[in-house]
Design a protein around this motif. Structure first.
Motif, short mmCIF file in Angstrom:
data_model
loop_
_atom_site.label_atom_id
_atom_site.label_comp_id
_atom_site.label_asym_id
_atom_site.label_seq_id
_atom_site.Cartn_x
_atom_site.Cartn_y
_atom_site.Cartn_z
N THR A 17 0.84 -1.19 0.00
CA THR A 17 0.00 0.00 0.00
C THR A 17 0.87 1.24 0.00
O THR A 17 1.95 1.26 0.59
CB THR A 17 -0.95 0.04 1.21
N VAL A 18 0.41 2.25 -0.68
CA VAL A 18 1.11 3.52 -0.76
C VAL A 18 0.17 4.59 -0.23
O VAL A 18 -0.97 4.68 -0.65
CB VAL A 18 1.52 3.85 -2.21
N LYS A 19 0.66 5.38 0.71
CA LYS A 19 -0.16 6.44 1.28
C LYS A 19 0.07 7.73 0.50
O LYS A 19 1.19 8.05 0.13
CB LYS A 19 0.18 6.66 2.75
N SER A 20 -0.99 8.45 0.29
CA SER A 20 -0.92 9.74 -0.39
C SER A 20 -1.06 10.86 0.64
O SER A 20 -1.72 10.70 1.66
CB SER A 20 -2.06 9.87 -1.40
N PHE A 21 -0.42 11.99 0.35
CA PHE A 21 -0.56 13.17 1.22
C PHE A 21 -0.27 14.42 0.40
O PHE A 21 0.34 14.35 -0.67
CB PHE A 21 0.36 13.08 2.44
N VAL A 22 -0.72 15.53 0.91
CA VAL A 22 -0.50 16.81 0.25
C VAL A 22 0.80 17.41 0.78
O VAL A 22 1.05 17.40 1.98
CB VAL A 22 -1.67 17.78 0.52
N LEU A 23 1.62 17.92 -0.12
CA LEU A 23 2.88 18.54 0.26
C LEU A 23 2.91 19.95 -0.32
O LEU A 23 2.74 20.13 -1.52
CB LEU A 23 4.05 17.72 -0.28
N ARG A 24 3.10 20.93 0.53
CA ARG A 24 3.19 22.32 0.07
C ARG A 24 4.66 22.67 -0.07
O ARG A 24 5.44 22.53 0.87
CB ARG A 24 2.50 23.25 1.06
N VAL A 25 5.04 23.11 -1.27
CA VAL A 25 6.43 23.44 -1.56
C VAL A 25 6.46 24.79 -2.25
O VAL A 25 5.65 25.04 -3.15
CB VAL A 25 7.06 22.36 -2.48
N ASP A 26 7.42 25.63 -1.88
CA ASP A 26 7.51 26.93 -2.53
C ASP A 26 7.92 26.75 -4.00
O ASP A 26 8.54 25.74 -4.36
CB ASP A 26 8.48 27.85 -1.79
N PRO A 27 7.55 27.69 -4.86
CA PRO A 27 7.79 27.55 -6.30
C PRO A 27 9.26 27.31 -6.68
O PRO A 27 9.54 26.48 -7.56
CB PRO A 27 7.28 28.87 -6.89
N SER A 41 9.91 10.89 -12.75
CA SER A 41 8.79 11.81 -12.56
C SER A 41 9.09 12.66 -11.33
O SER A 41 9.96 12.31 -10.52
CB SER A 41 7.49 11.04 -12.34
N THR A 42 8.38 13.76 -11.19
CA THR A 42 8.56 14.60 -10.01
C THR A 42 8.23 13.79 -8.75
O THR A 42 8.95 13.84 -7.75
CB THR A 42 7.68 15.85 -10.09
N ASN A 43 7.15 13.04 -8.80
CA ASN A 43 6.76 12.21 -7.66
C ASN A 43 7.84 11.18 -7.36
O ASN A 43 8.21 10.97 -6.20
CB ASN A 43 5.43 11.51 -7.94
N GLY A 44 8.35 10.54 -8.39
CA GLY A 44 9.42 9.55 -8.21
C GLY A 44 10.66 10.17 -7.60
O GLY A 44 11.33 9.55 -6.76
N GLN A 45 10.97 11.39 -8.02
CA GLN A 45 12.15 12.07 -7.47
C GLN A 45 11.95 12.38 -5.99
O GLN A 45 12.86 12.19 -5.18
CB GLN A 45 12.43 13.36 -8.24
#
Length: 55
Positions: A7-17, A33-37
């Motif tokens: 199982t993989v958990k998802s979450f929101v991540l706030r990152v500055d531009p 991918s950005t997610n993979g990185q």
């Protein structure tokens, strides 16, 4: 017996531009991918700190 699905958990991540742009460029350089990185960065930090359990 069938293998249990990982199982993989998802979450929101706030990152500055600026940080996001740097991560996106790094991901492109590594052909990820950005997610993979982001997953790789987190895993490396955990591994280096000794906080990631060995499989």
């Amino acid at each position: 017996m069938a293998k249990e699905k990982e199982t993989v958990k998802s979450f929101v991540l706030r990152v500055d531009p600026a940080t996001m742009e740097a991560i996106e460029r790094w991901a492109a350089d590594e052909f990820r991918s950005t997610n993979g990185q982001l997953q790789w960065i987190i895993n490396e930090a955990l591994r280096r700190s000794g906080r990631l359990k060995e499989k």
